[in-house]
Write an enzyme that holds these catalytic residues in place. Structure first.
Site, PDB file in Angstrom:
ATOM      1  N   SER A  39      -8.184  11.981 -15.722  1.00 39.21           N
ATOM      2  CA  SER A  39      -7.350  12.381 -16.849  1.00 39.21           C
ATOM      3  C   SER A  39      -8.195  12.992 -17.965  1.00 39.21           C
ATOM      4  O   SER A  39      -9.223  12.440 -18.365  1.00 39.21           O
ATOM      5  CB  SER A  39      -6.605  11.140 -17.351  1.00 39.21           C
ATOM      6  OG  SER A  39      -6.033  11.401 -18.608  1.00 39.21           O
ATOM      7  N   LYS A  59     -23.759  26.280  -2.746  1.00 37.95           N
ATOM      8  CA  LYS A  59     -24.492  27.431  -2.198  1.00 37.95           C
ATOM      9  C   LYS A  59     -24.665  27.362  -0.676  1.00 37.95           C
ATOM     10  O   LYS A  59     -24.921  28.377  -0.031  1.00 37.95           O
ATOM     11  CB  LYS A  59     -25.867  27.515  -2.849  1.00 37.95           C
ATOM     12  CG  LYS A  59     -25.805  27.778  -4.347  1.00 37.95           C
ATOM     13  CD  LYS A  59     -25.446  29.221  -4.647  1.00 37.95           C
ATOM     14  CE  LYS A  59     -25.652  29.542  -6.120  1.00 37.95           C
ATOM     15  NZ  LYS A  59     -25.412  30.964  -6.399  1.00 37.95           N
ATOM     16  N   SER A  84     -32.946  30.347  -8.420  1.00 39.47           N
ATOM     17  CA  SER A  84     -33.585  29.345  -9.278  1.00 39.47           C
ATOM     18  C   SER A  84     -33.545  27.982  -8.605  1.00 39.47           C
ATOM     19  O   SER A  84     -34.133  27.038  -9.104  1.00 39.47           O
ATOM     20  CB  SER A  84     -32.890  29.271 -10.626  1.00 39.47           C
ATOM     21  OG  SER A  84     -31.769  28.428 -10.561  1.00 39.47           O
ATOM     22  N   GLY A 192     -24.047  34.807 -11.391  1.00 35.77           N
ATOM     23  CA  GLY A 192     -23.893  36.225 -11.062  1.00 35.77           C
ATOM     24  C   GLY A 192     -22.490  36.597 -10.638  1.00 35.77           C
ATOM     25  O   GLY A 192     -22.171  37.780 -10.508  1.00 35.77           O
ATOM     26  N   LEU A 195     -19.469  32.835  -6.733  1.00 37.38           N
ATOM     27  CA  LEU A 195     -18.413  31.831  -6.604  1.00 37.38           C
ATOM     28  C   LEU A 195     -17.116  32.347  -7.218  1.00 37.38           C
ATOM     29  O   LEU A 195     -16.039  32.221  -6.627  1.00 37.38           O
ATOM     30  CB  LEU A 195     -18.850  30.529  -7.287  1.00 37.38           C
ATOM     31  CG  LEU A 195     -17.827  29.397  -7.359  1.00 37.38           C
ATOM     32  CD1 LEU A 195     -17.420  28.932  -5.967  1.00 37.38           C
ATOM     33  CD2 LEU A 195     -18.382  28.211  -8.164  1.00 37.38           C
ATOM     34  N   ASN A 316     -28.261  19.080  -8.900  1.00 35.60           N
ATOM     35  CA  ASN A 316     -29.715  19.000  -8.776  1.00 35.60           C
ATOM     36  C   ASN A 316     -30.394  19.070 -10.141  1.00 35.60           C
ATOM     37  O   ASN A 316     -30.566  20.148 -10.705  1.00 35.60           O
ATOM     38  CB  ASN A 316     -30.206  20.142  -7.883  1.00 35.60           C
ATOM     39  CG  ASN A 316     -29.719  19.972  -6.453  1.00 35.60           C
ATOM     40  OD1 ASN A 316     -29.886  18.905  -5.864  1.00 35.60           O
ATOM     41  ND2 ASN A 316     -29.088  20.997  -5.900  1.00 35.60           N
TER      42      ASN A 316
END
Lengths: 330, 330
Positions: A39, A59, A84, A192, A195, A316
């Site tokens: 919520s 990824k 990266s 970039g 996604l 990560n």
């Protein structure tokens, strides 16, 4: 690298059918990441926990779709990735599983966690001087010129875009399992635009909302101006290493321009608040870049309803950095 | 409270059929928590992330099974729970959803996170002096004597045991989805033995391995001696607040004695190492007690194979405490 230098990548355009093919492959490989309900100010919101993928980020999807479509001859030449850290791990993980040699170009200031994990999957890591302004695409091109390896670009690649889009395919399926129609809106962290473009293809009826860190909001600016605009200052400090991309690419922007109304930017403090919220409410470790979309939602920048999905794109982060975020209160 | 004082709870014995009924109810209510695969010294191990339940712990299972089986008349009387925090939240969550008044007896030194979350679900919290040795069951009995409310014991209750066992039902189903036979072994954190007994009923072919914190390993001692032995020193310091139960109950021990060969104890440092490992490898926030089983596996105390499942039972921990664990290196 300019658009003129990437003819092989532009041989085809990413499509919804391509996302469906990728979704079939991913379903064979990996269980769906959970879609957690929580919520926000009294409204149920759905959180897609891509931080729980084996490499700790979405990824893995695009990398798997790309590498499994390489010919035997291409596989023998090996692959080169530029990242990266999360795309690096995705490519390294997929390459290891398929027996393909992988070389990853990573910034020297990437989180240690990401560099070590990439090496842990057996990839060769070549570091470049991001803080000093070294051009990562040029470093990658040199490697490709020397070895004949195949470039797996982190976002400007039709397979990668289609693969990342399978996140949206799963969200739709998981809402259906709970008796709900597809998402009205998907809020996602944006670097970039891999996604973001993939989600736009996967979920044609959903509003797609990309969120970037302050200072690295080139996609937001590009959408505003109707043309690709690079990041104005490559030295602007941000903790969102996963979203530090200098500019989106034409293959991504073509989709974004047609499907995305606007983007949003979040501050460093808003990102920290989102990481703390995910810790307390969802018991998830979310890295700064992975928490950008959540940050925009918690800050009230993006509207929500009972079918809004928020992508938590990666987890990560170094323990010392995360400990500092937990100790902060801004 | 002695066994003689709980006649209503002993009217029936928990059964595998009861677990199956509970599993049906839980499947209607909640999606399965993920079963994550990760490598421990080169062996794939399966991690059941109960920390991702809505209340951050598996306790929601037993509470739901118990409360949904109450009659209308019983529901009207309200329920009383006794818990350091996770069972508290499970009962409060289920009671809120069912419109039942809940009062929870919690130790004054429980994590603030847990006390606040329990109140957040609308339950009345009554604090007792755990460090001073106040008897929590006596506090609960006083409340029950005053109000006629129904006791929902944290582990000594047939419905609660059956409900917790549905964790094992899901593990078996999720391994089957990956083409694997049921678990050879389930390693689980153990407090009073509710989860352990439930898993034994749910997975008759699996070895069930309970893990307790050092100093609070009364189930391990009880199994060794063949009779219920309480914790020798209630003041022994432990960070595993969720596993600080003074003794198991006959209803649990009857099952454990028949099905469990032995238990294990883990040190505070082993628990911290497990929390750090779950952060880095799984991107999960796991509370100390929730990491006990993982701690035993990482310390090499419990053997593993490709069908070993480890329950990560909860993720409710204060941010400052978790930050300290991340900063530690023992």
């Amino acid at each position: 690298m300019t658009a003129q230098q990437m003819p092989t990548l532009l041989l085809r355009v990413p499509t919804p059918d391509g996302v469906a093919v990728a979704a079939g492959k991913i379903a064979q490989l990996l269980p769906k990441t959970p879609l957690l309900e929580a919520s926000v100010n009294g409204t149920s919101v759905w959180f897609k926990a891509e931080s729980l993928q084996p490499v700790g980020a979405f990824k893995i999807r695009g990398a798997w779709h790309r590498l499994t479509d390489l010919s035997e001859e291409q596989r023998a030449r090996g692959v080169v990735g530029v990242s990266s850290g999360n795309h690096a791990q995705g490519v390294a993980w997929a390459a290891k599983r398929l027996g393909i040699a992988a070389t990853i170009v990573m910034p020297v200031d990437a989180p240690r966690t990401k560099i070590e994990a990439t090496r842990g999957y057996g990839a060769t890591v070549v570091l470049y001087d991001r803080p000093g302004g070294e051009n990562r695409d040029a470093v990658a091109q040199d490697l490709i010129d020397q070895s004949g390896a195949i470039l797996v670009h982190a976002y400007g690649d039709p397979w990668v875009i289609e693969g990342q889009g399978t996140t949206g395919t799963e969200i739709t399926a998981q809402l259906a399992e709970r008796g709900l129609a597809g998402p009205t809106r998907i809020v996602c962290p944006c670097g970039g635009g891999g996604l973001t473009a993939g989600l736009a293809l996967a979920c044609p009826d959903a509003e797609i909302v990309p969120v970037e860190p302050e200072g690295w909001d080139d996609v937001r600016l590009s959408l505003e101006r109707g043309e690709i605009v690079p990041v104005p200052d490559f030295k602007f400090p941000t903790q969102c290493d996963a979203l530090q991309t200098p500019a989106t690419w034409p293959i991504n922007f073509a989709i974004l321009k047609a499907r995305v109304a606007c983007g949003y930017a979040v501050t460093a403090a808003e990102v920290r608040a989102a990481q703390r919220w995910a810790f307390a409410q969802l018991h998830l470790v979310v890295e700064p870049g992975g928490a950008a979309a959540l940050a925009a939602v918690l800050a009230g920048k993006v509207p929500i309803d009972g079918r809004t999905a928020v992508v938590l794109s990666g987890g990560n982060t170094d323990p010392a950095d995360f400990a500092k975020v937990l100790a902060s209160s801004d």
